[in-house]
Design a protein around this motif. Structure first.
Motif, PDB file in Angstrom:
ATOM      1  N   VAL A 124       0.867  -1.184   0.000  1.00  0.00           N
ATOM      2  CA  VAL A 124       0.000   0.000   0.000  1.00  0.00           C
ATOM      3  C   VAL A 124       0.898   1.227   0.000  1.00  0.00           C
ATOM      4  N   ARG A 125       0.552   2.190  -0.843  1.00  0.00           N
ATOM      5  CA  ARG A 125       1.288   3.449  -0.850  1.00  0.00           C
ATOM      6  C   ARG A 125       0.336   4.576  -1.254  1.00  0.00           C
ATOM      7  N   SER A 126       0.818   5.802  -1.168  1.00  0.00           N
ATOM      8  CA  SER A 126       0.069   6.954  -1.655  1.00  0.00           C
ATOM      9  C   SER A 126       0.754   7.469  -2.902  1.00  0.00           C
ATOM     10  N   THR A 127      -0.031   7.894  -3.876  1.00  0.00           N
ATOM     11  CA  THR A 127       0.534   8.429  -5.110  1.00  0.00           C
ATOM     12  C   THR A 127       0.470   9.950  -5.131  1.00  0.00           C
ATOM     13  N   GLY A 128       0.331  10.555  -3.985  1.00  0.00           N
ATOM     14  CA  GLY A 128       0.317  12.009  -3.921  1.00  0.00           C
ATOM     15  C   GLY A 128      -0.483  12.492  -2.735  1.00  0.00           C
ATOM     16  N   ASP A 131       2.354  13.191   3.038  1.00  0.00           N
ATOM     17  CA  ASP A 131       3.661  12.546   2.963  1.00  0.00           C
ATOM     18  C   ASP A 131       3.503  11.228   2.209  1.00  0.00           C
ATOM     19  N   ASP A 132       4.089  11.140   1.022  1.00  0.00           N
ATOM     20  CA  ASP A 132       3.927   9.913   0.232  1.00  0.00           C
ATOM     21  C   ASP A 132       5.240   9.168   0.056  1.00  0.00           C
ATOM     22  N   ARG A 133       6.242   9.458   0.897  1.00  0.00           N
ATOM     23  CA  ARG A 133       7.534   8.779   0.767  1.00  0.00           C
ATOM     24  C   ARG A 133       7.568   7.525   1.640  1.00  0.00           C
ATOM     25  N   HIS A 151      10.442   3.512   4.415  1.00  0.00           N
ATOM     26  CA  HIS A 151      10.274   4.962   4.439  1.00  0.00           C
ATOM     27  C   HIS A 151      11.552   5.655   4.002  1.00  0.00           C
ATOM     28  N   CYS A 152      11.419   6.707   3.206  1.00  0.00           N
ATOM     29  CA  CYS A 152      12.541   7.539   2.786  1.00  0.00           C
ATOM     30  C   CYS A 152      12.318   8.934   3.350  1.00  0.00           C
ATOM     31  N   GLY A 156      14.687  12.916  -1.677  1.00  0.00           N
ATOM     32  CA  GLY A 156      15.024  12.101  -2.840  1.00  0.00           C
ATOM     33  C   GLY A 156      14.412  10.718  -2.809  1.00  0.00           C
ATOM     34  N   TRP A 157      13.116  10.623  -2.650  1.00  0.00           N
ATOM     35  CA  TRP A 157      12.406   9.330  -2.643  1.00  0.00           C
ATOM     36  C   TRP A 157      12.648   8.614  -3.964  1.00  0.00           C
ATOM     37  N   PRO A 158      13.288   7.443  -3.950  1.00  0.00           N
ATOM     38  CA  PRO A 158      13.687   6.800  -5.202  1.00  0.00           C
ATOM     39  C   PRO A 158      12.540   6.119  -5.934  1.00  0.00           C
TER      40      PRO A 158
END
Length: 211
Positions: A124-128, A131-133, A151-152, A156-158
């Motif tokens: 699960v992640r956020s695309t915007g 905080d989406d890193r 978490h980054c 510079g979230w890769p």
């Protein structure tokens, strides 16, 4: 990589800790029992549909990205071409544009519902927005939901593929994960407007298939 500790709360939280609460465009990618992009479809244990519905109805009011669906009744428009006819599923998908949600509450809800669900793995992640890193890795097994957060903290979230590839290197015997990462590369290639980048994703998917 070292995952960030992810708190397991005992009840619905309302403190809006910015580390976990935000306005998110949630994206779900399923690793097992099958691969899926943008959503997860978790099979309901046989005979547990009524109990799952009751547990879900008892959750506090929230724009939950959860919905029980049936392969027969909801096949049209949901792209439910796989699996057994009549199969009940818990769908994890953000049907609205965004939702305000606390990631701790999502984990809490899935942990309460997991006893009625088959084993599954997903990201699960956020695309915007907010905080989406971060990238949350869920494992539902033996009636419990475990979560690891990658978490980054720096700007510079890769991107998620850097995390996926690092996990493949750390877990060389995890065939489910390798199959998923190959699938994710193909999905990215299919939706890429850059021909060169698409070829790179397809080449990496082929390499993962061979190992």
């Amino acid at each position: 990589m070292t995952p960030q500790p992810f708190p397991a709360v005992r009840e619905f939280v309302r403190d809006r800790d910015p580390a976990y609460f935000g306005r998110y465009r949630l994206w779900f990618q399923q690793v097992a029992p099958w691969c899926d992009d943008y959503r997860a479809l978790i099979p309901v244990r046989p005979g547990a549909t009524a109990e799952l519905d009751a547990a879900f109805a008892a959750l506090p009011a929230q724009n939950w990205p959860l919905q029980r669906i049936n392969r027969d009744h909801h096949a049209w428009g949901w792209s439910l071409g796989r699996g057994e006819p009549g199969q009940e599923l818990l769908s994890l998908e953000l049907l609205s544009d965004v939702c305000y949600i606390d990631a701790r509450n999502l984990r809490w809800a899935l942990d309460r519902l997991a006893v009625y669900l088959e084993d599954a793995r997903l990201f699960v992640r956020s695309t915007g927005d907010a905080d989406d890193r971060w990238l949350d890795e869920y494992t539902l097994a033996e009636g419990c939901a475990e979560v690891r957060r990658w978490h980054c903290p720096e700007p510079g979230w890769p991107g998620v593929f850097a995390v996926y590839e690092a996990l493949v290197r750390e877990r060389p015997d995890d065939r489910e994960l390798r199959r998923f990462v190959a699938f994710a590369h193909r999905e990215r290639a299919a939706h890429s407007g850059n021909a060169g980048l698409a070829r790179e994703h397809l080449a990496r998917a082929a390499a993962l298939d061979e190992t």
